[in-house]
Scaffold this motif. Structure first.
Motif, PDB file in Angstrom:
ATOM      1  N   LYS A  11      15.291  91.440  21.272  1.00 45.62           N
ATOM      2  CA  LYS A  11      16.061  90.689  20.223  1.00 45.62           C
ATOM      3  C   LYS A  11      17.142  89.932  20.797  1.00 45.62           C
ATOM      4  CE  LYS A  11      19.292  92.013  16.654  1.00 45.62           C
ATOM      5  NZ  LYS A  11      20.058  92.943  16.200  1.00 45.62           N
ATOM      6  N   LYS A  12      17.625  90.318  21.961  1.00 45.36           N
ATOM      7  CA  LYS A  12      18.473  89.487  22.185  1.00 45.36           C
ATOM      8  C   LYS A  12      18.257  87.921  23.077  1.00 45.36           C
ATOM      9  CE  LYS A  12      21.760  93.165  23.488  1.00 45.36           C
ATOM     10  NZ  LYS A  12      22.504  93.953  24.828  1.00 45.36           N
ATOM     11  N   LYS A  13      16.993  88.231  23.371  1.00 45.10           N
ATOM     12  CA  LYS A  13      16.205  87.202  24.126  1.00 45.10           C
ATOM     13  C   LYS A  13      15.791  85.998  23.053  1.00 45.10           C
ATOM     14  CE  LYS A  13      12.074  87.367  26.090  1.00 45.10           C
ATOM     15  NZ  LYS A  13      10.988  87.771  26.981  1.00 45.10           N
ATOM     16  N   LEU A  14      14.985  86.675  22.108  1.00 46.51           N
ATOM     17  CA  LEU A  14      14.712  85.901  21.081  1.00 46.51           C
ATOM     18  C   LEU A  14      15.415  85.191  20.064  1.00 46.51           C
ATOM     19  CD1 LEU A  14      11.245  88.013  20.243  1.00 46.51           C
ATOM     20  CD2 LEU A  14      11.352  85.635  21.382  1.00 46.51           C
ATOM     21  N   PHE A  15      16.711  85.808  19.846  1.00 51.50           N
ATOM     22  CA  PHE A  15      17.654  85.308  18.944  1.00 51.50           C
ATOM     23  C   PHE A  15      19.049  85.096  19.507  1.00 51.50           C
ATOM     24  CE2 PHE A  15      14.677  88.117  16.308  1.00 51.50           C
ATOM     25  CZ  PHE A  15      14.246  87.180  15.667  1.00 51.50           C
ATOM     26  N   ASP A  16      18.810  84.274  20.489  1.00 50.79           N
ATOM     27  CA  ASP A  16      19.892  83.930  21.440  1.00 50.79           C
ATOM     28  C   ASP A  16      20.539  82.491  20.876  1.00 50.79           C
ATOM     29  OD1 ASP A  16      22.154  83.338  23.184  1.00 50.79           O
ATOM     30  OD2 ASP A  16      20.530  82.798  24.830  1.00 50.79           O
ATOM     31  N   PHE A  17      21.763  82.721  20.127  1.00 51.97           N
ATOM     32  CA  PHE A  17      22.582  81.529  19.548  1.00 51.97           C
ATOM     33  C   PHE A  17      23.192  80.810  20.686  1.00 51.97           C
ATOM     34  CE2 PHE A  17      21.437  83.810  15.711  1.00 51.97           C
ATOM     35  CZ  PHE A  17      21.136  82.915  14.741  1.00 51.97           C
ATOM     36  N   THR A  18      23.513  81.195  21.927  1.00 52.24           N
ATOM     37  CA  THR A  18      24.140  80.563  22.938  1.00 52.24           C
ATOM     38  C   THR A  18      23.495  79.664  23.955  1.00 52.24           C
ATOM     39  OG1 THR A  18      23.881  82.468  24.408  1.00 52.24           O
ATOM     40  CG2 THR A  18      25.709  82.627  22.675  1.00 52.24           C
ATOM     41  N   GLY A  19      22.216  80.075  24.025  1.00 47.87           N
ATOM     42  CA  GLY A  19      21.621  79.052  24.784  1.00 47.87           C
ATOM     43  C   GLY A  19      20.685  77.966  24.299  1.00 47.87           C
ATOM     44  N   ILE A  55       7.210  75.660  13.516  1.00 48.32           N
ATOM     45  CA  ILE A  55       7.755  76.509  14.500  1.00 48.32           C
ATOM     46  C   ILE A  55       8.558  75.641  15.903  1.00 48.32           C
ATOM     47  CG2 ILE A  55       6.240  78.145  13.746  1.00 48.32           C
ATOM     48  CD1 ILE A  55       4.727  78.091  16.359  1.00 48.32           C
ATOM     49  N   SER A  56       8.389  74.432  15.715  1.00 49.38           N
ATOM     50  CA  SER A  56       8.823  73.586  16.856  1.00 49.38           C
ATOM     51  C   SER A  56      10.272  73.739  16.883  1.00 49.38           C
ATOM     52  CB  SER A  56       8.293  72.178  16.508  1.00 49.38           C
ATOM     53  OG  SER A  56       8.966  71.177  17.500  1.00 49.38           O
ATOM     54  N   ASN A  57      10.678  73.641  18.471  1.00 51.47           N
ATOM     55  CA  ASN A  57      12.171  73.672  18.302  1.00 51.47           C
ATOM     56  C   ASN A  57      12.828  72.250  18.902  1.00 51.47           C
ATOM     57  OD1 ASN A  57      12.663  76.200  18.270  1.00 51.47           O
ATOM     58  ND2 ASN A  57      11.911  76.986  20.329  1.00 51.47           N
ATOM     59  N   ASN A  58      11.727  71.179  18.655  1.00 54.52           N
ATOM     60  CA  ASN A  58      12.332  69.909  18.873  1.00 54.52           C
ATOM     61  C   ASN A  58      13.121  69.469  17.662  1.00 54.52           C
ATOM     62  OD1 ASN A  58      11.989  67.008  18.549  1.00 54.52           O
ATOM     63  ND2 ASN A  58      10.808  67.098  20.601  1.00 54.52           N
ATOM     64  N   PRO A  59      14.453  69.001  18.299  1.00 55.70           N
ATOM     65  CA  PRO A  59      15.568  68.638  17.043  1.00 55.70           C
ATOM     66  C   PRO A  59      14.684  67.533  16.110  1.00 55.70           C
ATOM     67  CG  PRO A  59      16.282  68.862  19.294  1.00 55.70           C
ATOM     68  CD  PRO A  59      14.903  68.943  19.424  1.00 55.70           C
ATOM     69  N   VAL A  60      13.993  66.582  16.803  1.00 54.44           N
ATOM     70  CA  VAL A  60      13.556  65.480  15.919  1.00 54.44           C
ATOM     71  C   VAL A  60      12.395  65.960  14.780  1.00 54.44           C
ATOM     72  CG1 VAL A  60      12.226  63.311  15.964  1.00 54.44           C
ATOM     73  CG2 VAL A  60      13.993  63.677  17.696  1.00 54.44           C
ATOM     74  N   GLU A  66      14.006  80.863  25.953  1.00 53.78           N
ATOM     75  CA  GLU A  66      13.150  81.536  25.127  1.00 53.78           C
ATOM     76  C   GLU A  66      13.531  81.918  23.698  1.00 53.78           C
ATOM     77  OE1 GLU A  66      10.809  84.124  27.080  1.00 53.78           O
ATOM     78  OE2 GLU A  66      11.277  83.553  29.037  1.00 53.78           O
ATOM     79  N   SER A  67      14.635  81.485  23.171  1.00 54.53           N
ATOM     80  CA  SER A  67      15.152  81.735  21.789  1.00 54.53           C
ATOM     81  C   SER A  67      14.190  81.102  20.775  1.00 54.53           C
ATOM     82  CB  SER A  67      16.620  81.610  21.579  1.00 54.53           C
ATOM     83  OG  SER A  67      16.795  81.939  20.329  1.00 54.53           O
ATOM     84  N   VAL A  68      13.925  81.692  19.658  1.00 48.62           N
ATOM     85  CA  VAL A  68      13.088  81.294  18.738  1.00 48.62           C
ATOM     86  C   VAL A  68      14.092  80.388  17.806  1.00 48.62           C
ATOM     87  CG1 VAL A  68      11.232  82.851  18.583  1.00 48.62           C
ATOM     88  CG2 VAL A  68      13.401  83.416  17.037  1.00 48.62           C
ATOM     89  N   ILE A  69      15.300  80.528  18.123  1.00 49.90           N
ATOM     90  CA  ILE A  69      16.308  79.868  17.291  1.00 49.90           C
ATOM     91  C   ILE A  69      17.243  78.788  17.965  1.00 49.90           C
ATOM     92  CG2 ILE A  69      16.654  81.513  15.347  1.00 49.90           C
ATOM     93  CD1 ILE A  69      18.796  82.512  16.821  1.00 49.90           C
ATOM     94  N   ARG A  70      16.412  78.129  19.288  1.00 50.16           N
ATOM     95  CA  ARG A  70      16.943  77.154  20.067  1.00 50.16           C
ATOM     96  C   ARG A  70      17.196  76.094  19.389  1.00 50.16           C
ATOM     97  NH1 ARG A  70      13.104  75.691  24.484  1.00 50.16           N
ATOM     98  NH2 ARG A  70      12.355  74.194  23.069  1.00 50.16           N
ATOM     99  N   GLY A  71      18.615  75.494  19.588  1.00 52.48           N
ATOM    100  CA  GLY A  71      18.743  74.172  18.816  1.00 52.48           C
ATOM    101  C   GLY A  71      19.574  74.516  17.474  1.00 52.48           C
ATOM    102  N   VAL A  72      19.403  75.759  17.005  1.00 51.39           N
ATOM    103  CA  VAL A  72      20.050  76.173  15.639  1.00 51.39           C
ATOM    104  C   VAL A  72      21.686  76.417  15.644  1.00 51.39           C
ATOM    105  CG1 VAL A  72      20.344  77.754  13.674  1.00 51.39           C
ATOM    106  CG2 VAL A  72      18.114  77.025  14.617  1.00 51.39           C
TER     107      VAL A  72
END
Length: 209
Positions: free
Chosen positions: A10-18, A144-149, A24-30
């Motif tokens: 959970k910590k790895k997949l929902f890391d708001f800090t990195g 599901i892309s993490n690409n900001p564009v 590897e966070s699924v919310i990377r960039g959020v």
């Protein structure tokens, strides 16, 4: 595949800090979503289920066995990610076409079981199903892309596109099923044959009751 998460997962997949590419966070960039952060913080890891989204690499396989006595329907024939909402629709269309063709063929003795199954496994159905799978796969990648564009343009589309656009997309992706059923009516067994079969079997059921 997947299952309930552990606290470490959970910590790895929902890391708001990195926010780096290797994160590897699924919310990377959020960023700046305190409500989402709070919800995830209060949700136990075992209540969060990870699920994989899969289709099939090789899409040119036949939908029937070599003996033509076994048919693959639904996700067994054309697995796809859920982003087109076509999995159940295509499974129902498969079941209707195969069951109708087999029932009418055996009842009228117009063709054998093997012939009925074989004639449902058409090139046109496989090609149109492949197109649906490719479209669902692309929409999955975009969603599901993490690409900001990519995220920005998907958000913009969802915000600005009229309701009719979404309805048109649903209608368009269902074309494969309409064509498959039309092919049943035009090339396998006519609506007249189907109706005659239903009336005859309906009378038999009434007599049994």
């Amino acid at each position: 595949g997947g299952g309930p998460l552990t606290e470490d997962e959970k910590k790895k997949l929902f890391d708001f800090t990195g926010h780096g590419r290797k994160n590897e966070s699924v919310i990377r960039g959020v960023k700046d979503f305190p409500l989402v952060e709070k919800l995830l913080e209060k949700t136990p890891a075992e209540d969060i289920t990870e699920a994989g989204l899969f289709d099939r690499e090789k899409l040119n396989v036949p939908y029937t066995s070599e003996t033509k006595l076994v048919a693959l329907l639904g996700d067994a024939a054309h697995p796809q990610t859920p982003y087109y909402g076509q999995g159940v629709n295509m499974a129902i269309a498969d079941a209707y076409v195969y069951a109708t063709n087999i029932a009418v063929a055996l009842h009228s003795h117009s063709k054998s079981l093997k012939e009925a199954i074989s004639r449902c496994d058409t090139d046109s159905r496989r090609q149109s199903a492949k197109s649906v799978i490719h479209g669902a796969r692309l929409f999955c990648y975009l969603s599901i892309s993490n690409n900001p564009v990519t995220i920005f343009f998907m958000w913009l589309f969802a915000k600005l596109a009229p309701d009719k656009e979404f309805i048109d997309q649903i209608v368009m992706t269902d074309q494969s099923n309409r064509d498959f059923i039309a092919e049943l009516d035009q090339k396998q067994c006519s609506p007249k044959e189907q109706e005659a079969f239903r009336q005859k079997t309906g009378r038999k059921k009434k007599m049994i009751v």
